[in-house]
Motif scaffolding. Structure first.
Motif, PDB file in Angstrom:
ATOM      1  N   SER A  53       3.252  65.597  16.813  1.00 36.39           N
ATOM      2  CA  SER A  53       3.015  66.300  18.068  1.00 36.39           C
ATOM      3  C   SER A  53       3.083  65.376  19.277  1.00 36.39           C
ATOM      4  O   SER A  53       3.641  65.729  20.310  1.00 36.39           O
ATOM      5  N   TYR A  54       2.496  64.174  19.156  1.00 34.41           N
ATOM      6  CA  TYR A  54       2.380  63.272  20.296  1.00 34.41           C
ATOM      7  C   TYR A  54       3.336  62.087  20.254  1.00 34.41           C
ATOM      8  O   TYR A  54       3.478  61.378  21.245  1.00 34.41           O
ATOM      9  N   GLY A  55       3.949  61.836  19.099  1.00 36.85           N
ATOM     10  CA  GLY A  55       4.898  60.736  18.996  1.00 36.85           C
ATOM     11  C   GLY A  55       4.334  59.540  18.260  1.00 36.85           C
ATOM     12  O   GLY A  55       3.133  59.422  18.014  1.00 36.85           O
ATOM     13  N   HIS A  56       5.228  58.617  17.917  1.00 37.77           N
ATOM     14  CA  HIS A  56       4.848  57.471  17.102  1.00 37.77           C
ATOM     15  C   HIS A  56       3.953  56.481  17.852  1.00 37.77           C
ATOM     16  O   HIS A  56       3.202  55.733  17.224  1.00 37.77           O
ATOM     17  N   ASP A  57       4.047  56.443  19.182  1.00 42.79           N
ATOM     18  CA  ASP A  57       3.157  55.551  19.930  1.00 42.79           C
ATOM     19  C   ASP A  57       1.700  55.936  19.708  1.00 42.79           C
ATOM     20  O   ASP A  57       0.837  55.064  19.521  1.00 42.79           O
ATOM     21  N   VAL A  58       1.427  57.238  19.755  1.00 51.90           N
ATOM     22  CA  VAL A  58       0.068  57.709  19.484  1.00 51.90           C
ATOM     23  C   VAL A  58      -0.298  57.443  18.031  1.00 51.90           C
ATOM     24  O   VAL A  58      -1.424  57.040  17.717  1.00 51.90           O
ATOM     25  N   GLY A  59       0.672  57.666  17.129  1.00 50.81           N
ATOM     26  CA  GLY A  59       0.420  57.387  15.716  1.00 50.81           C
ATOM     27  C   GLY A  59       0.033  55.939  15.486  1.00 50.81           C
ATOM     28  O   GLY A  59      -0.920  55.639  14.753  1.00 50.81           O
ATOM     29  N   ASP A  60       0.755  55.017  16.131  1.00 46.87           N
ATOM     30  CA  ASP A  60       0.414  53.602  15.997  1.00 46.87           C
ATOM     31  C   ASP A  60      -0.966  53.307  16.570  1.00 46.87           C
ATOM     32  O   ASP A  60      -1.728  52.511  16.010  1.00 46.87           O
ATOM     33  N   ALA A  61      -1.275  53.934  17.703  1.00 47.66           N
ATOM     34  CA  ALA A  61      -2.587  53.720  18.326  1.00 47.66           C
ATOM     35  C   ALA A  61      -3.702  54.208  17.401  1.00 47.66           C
ATOM     36  O   ALA A  61      -4.761  53.570  17.295  1.00 47.66           O
ATOM     37  N   TRP A  63      -6.426  58.140  24.934  1.00 43.78           N
ATOM     38  CA  TRP A  63      -5.040  57.676  24.938  1.00 43.78           C
ATOM     39  C   TRP A  63      -4.258  58.446  25.995  1.00 43.78           C
ATOM     40  O   TRP A  63      -4.102  59.653  25.899  1.00 43.78           O
ATOM     41  N   ASP A  64      -3.810  57.729  27.005  1.00 44.17           N
ATOM     42  CA  ASP A  64      -2.966  58.299  28.048  1.00 44.17           C
ATOM     43  C   ASP A  64      -3.599  59.559  28.647  1.00 44.17           C
ATOM     44  O   ASP A  64      -2.934  60.590  28.831  1.00 44.17           O
ATOM     45  N   GLY A  65      -4.896  59.482  28.906  1.00 40.17           N
ATOM     46  CA  GLY A  65      -5.567  60.589  29.561  1.00 40.17           C
ATOM     47  C   GLY A  65      -6.021  61.704  28.649  1.00 40.17           C
ATOM     48  O   GLY A  65      -6.593  62.699  29.107  1.00 40.17           O
ATOM     49  N   CYS A  99      -9.055  61.987  14.787  1.00 37.41           N
ATOM     50  CA  CYS A  99      -8.377  62.095  13.492  1.00 37.41           C
ATOM     51  C   CYS A  99      -9.409  61.950  12.385  1.00 37.41           C
ATOM     52  O   CYS A  99     -10.063  60.918  12.265  1.00 37.41           O
ATOM     53  N   ASN A 100      -9.605  63.006  11.602  1.00 39.56           N
ATOM     54  CA  ASN A 100     -10.571  62.971  10.507  1.00 39.56           C
ATOM     55  C   ASN A 100     -10.056  62.090   9.361  1.00 39.56           C
ATOM     56  O   ASN A 100      -8.849  61.932   9.167  1.00 39.56           O
ATOM     57  N   ILE A 101     -11.011  61.559   8.612  1.00 38.39           N
ATOM     58  CA  ILE A 101     -10.679  60.655   7.511  1.00 38.39           C
ATOM     59  C   ILE A 101     -11.347  61.151   6.236  1.00 38.39           C
ATOM     60  O   ILE A 101     -12.542  61.446   6.225  1.00 38.39           O
ATOM     61  N   SER A 102     -10.571  61.235   5.163  1.00 39.99           N
ATOM     62  CA  SER A 102     -11.113  61.537   3.834  1.00 39.99           C
ATOM     63  C   SER A 102     -11.082  60.265   3.000  1.00 39.99           C
ATOM     64  O   SER A 102     -10.196  59.414   3.183  1.00 39.99           O
TER      65      SER A 102
END
Length: 594
Positions: A215-223, A280-282, A287-290
């Motif tokens: 949804s937000y892109g790989h930059d957010v994923g990396d963050a 992140w960027d406003g 992200c939940n963790i199992s």
């Protein structure tokens, strides 16, 4: 061996010129000077000789005059190289007629040695002395050459050792988060097992990562990955080990813990801390963790057992919903036993040729003609009962079992297609479902070759969860390679994922399959009918084939036919059929009401 031409002694003096002196390297390093001087004393004026050696500055030499005592020579002055050369030419040190030999050798890249000697008018070196000088020069040269090679080899070895250490360190760490990777974690866990020290292995998975990343892109994923890594690191202390195994999977090695209750509490607090929102960027990202964990040695005594038990426990935790935390217990043990039973079932079915795929017919609703089939996995047990995939679903979650089952199924499909062809029935298309673990299998092309069908008659069906995530670019490359070979690509369960329209643009798709939930809503909701109509129009605009699956009523069939759907499948038309049932079905066709 390099020599300096600046110290050329000029025209030959006579046969009395000392042969072999030009072979003298490493005068100071080899300890040969006393022997050389003793021989030179027989022939040269010892009180008027000079030894020249380079100094610390560029283009400078150290000039030494006077007799050559065996204990060494005093330093007098630095002389620029050009000045020395000019003085040599002017005969300031020795006249050309009196020079009998020059020693000139490069000690290092910026250092050399030269020896200037005046001959004695009343003495000649005999053959023995000349030979001795020559031998001394050769030995000194070889010693110096060896010293340099050893020095260079030592430097290269040190550099190689340092490079190897850096590479080994890089191979054990994740470049994005700086945490250990799978290899690093394995090395640490091996150490605890070898020493017999109690510890816990915990596997963690980010529940919403695929959605957020897509949804937000790989930059957010990396963050997100860096945020989780930092939170886990801050929540632990040495000698705890935190690792990123790949994608959105993390792991922890917690030493000294022996109680399941304490482990559950420890995991829970870490997961809560790692799942806290961050900006992140406003926008606020959550992200939940199992997580699932097991103990050594209580729950497993080998590396393989611990990884498997932790993995099964994590899977059960994810079934609890977002943020689930579990430790190894009786339910996990039962799940593992079930997997063992599944493995035995599959191996027994392969051994006794009881892999019996069934085929769901795909029909043109306008003519009733059979277009192709979708291959569905089925296994017969020892009593002739047909096992549905749900009975051995754990096999699809293990790459080793999945690969074996896939290969056996493809072999059986090939035999079935050959049998149909021998009876005059040739299908235009055979569609095969492919999971994430299967599409990245390097043996996938060979598995398809087992079908023995032209590539254009093969269609692979992939769902959106195969396409999204951090391996999406790799999947796209694989799909494009299959497409280049002529294999058709179908996007299954279209409309139920996060970004179906985006995948139509970025992937080489030939077919979209309308998910059964939309088809079953036909005639019941206005929105459902509008969605199906819109998908079919989209297919026409993009020149894609549209398949409607899950057709169960005549009203659904008539709606699809009226709106131009050219390929349908479902229980109304035919259930999944054995190969012999498919032959009968293909022979009689199907009548579709006008």
């Amino acid at each position: 061996m390099a020599y300096h031409e600046e110290f050329n002694p000029g025209p030959p003096v006579s046969e009395t010129l000392v042969g072999g002196l030009s072979l003298f390297p490493g005068l100071f390093e080899t300890g040969a000077i006393p022997h050389i001087l003793a021989l030179l004393a027989q022939y040269c004026e010892g009180e008027t000789a000079a030894l020249v050696r380079s100094g610390p500055e560029e283009n400078a030499v150290l000039l030494r005059h006077g007799p050559f005592p065996s204990s060494g020579i005093a330093v007098e002055e630095f002389v620029p190289l050009a000045m020395l050369r000019d003085a040599w030419s002017d005969g300031q040190f020795f006249s050309h007629g009196e020079i009998v030999g020059v020693v000139c050798h490069e000690i290092a890249a910026d250092e050399f040695v030269a020896m200037l000697c005046r001959r004695r008018s009343d003495a000649l070196l005999d053959a023995r002395a000349k030979t001795a000088l020559a031998l001394l020069g050769k030995v000194a040269g070889r010693l110096m050459h060896l010293r340099r090679e050893v020095s260079q080899a030592g430097t290269q070895l040190q550099q190689q050792v340092a490079l190897t250490a850096r590479l080994e360190d890089a191979l054990k760490h994740d470049f994005l988060t700086g945490l250990c990777n799978r290899a690093g974690l394995r090395a640490e866990l091996d150490g605890y097992i070898e020493r017999g020290e109690p510890c816990a292995l915990v596997l963690l998975d980010l529940d919403d990562f695929k959605y957020l990343n897509d949804s937000y892109g790989h930059d957010v994923g990396d963050a997100i990955l860096r945020h989780v890594a930092q939170a886990l690191h801050q929540g632990t202390r040495a000698p705890h080990v935190i690792a990123r195994l790949g994608g959105d999977e993390f792991a922890m090695l917690i030493p000294g813990i022996v109680d399941h209750g304490a482990l559950r509490k420890r995991i829970g607090s870490l997961c809560v801390a790692a799942a806290k929102p961050f900006a992140w960027d406003g926008r606020e990202i959550t992200c939940n963790i199992s997580a699932g964990g097991c103990l050594f040695p209580a729950d497993g005594r080998t590396l393989k057992e611990l990884y498997r038990h932790a993995d099964v426990t994590l899977r059960l935790a994810k079934q609890m919903g977002g943020g689930g935390v579990r430790v190894f217990d009786a339910d996990a043990r039962a799940e593992i036993d079930s997997e063992s039973d599944t493995k035995a079932i599959i191996e027994d079915a392969i051994r006794h040729d009881r892999i019996v795929p069934h085929y769901q017919p795909q029909i043109d609703p306008r003519t009733g003609n059979l277009i192709g089939v979708e291959v569905l996995s089925r296994i017969e047990d020892g009593n002739g009962n047909l096992l549905m995939p749900c009975a051995y679903r754990s096999a699809f979650q293990r790459s080793d079992l999945s690969r074996v089952l896939r290969s056996a199924t493809m072999n059986r499909v090939r035999r079935d297609m050959e049998w149909l062809a021998s009876n005059g029935i040739v299908l235009d298309r055979v569609a095969i479902n492919i999971s994430t673990s299967e599409i990245v299998d390097p043996d996938l092309p060979q598995i398809f070759e087992q079908l023995g069908l032209p590539p254009e008659k093969v269609e692979i069906e992939i769902t959106e969860d195969v396409m999204i995530g951090r391996t999406g670019h790799r999947i796209r490359s694989i799909v494009e390679g299959l497409r280049d070979h002529g294999v058709r690509i179908a996007l299954d369960d279209f409309g139920t994922g996060f970004a179906s329209l985006a995948h139509l643009e970025s992937y080489p798709v030939d077919t979209i399959k309308i998910d059964r939930t939309f088809v079953q809503s036909l005639g019941r909701t206005t929105k459902g009918s509008a969605i199906v109509r819109a998908i079919m129009q989209l297919g026409r605009d993009l020149d894609l084939e549209v398949v409607a699956e899950g057709v169960e009523t005549d009203a659904q069939l008539q709606f699809l036919k009226k709106n131009g759907c050219m390929n349908v499948q479902g229980m109304l038309l035919a259930p999944p059929l054995s190969i012999h049932e498919l032959a009968i079905f293909a022979g009689r066709g199907i009548e579709v009401a006008a």
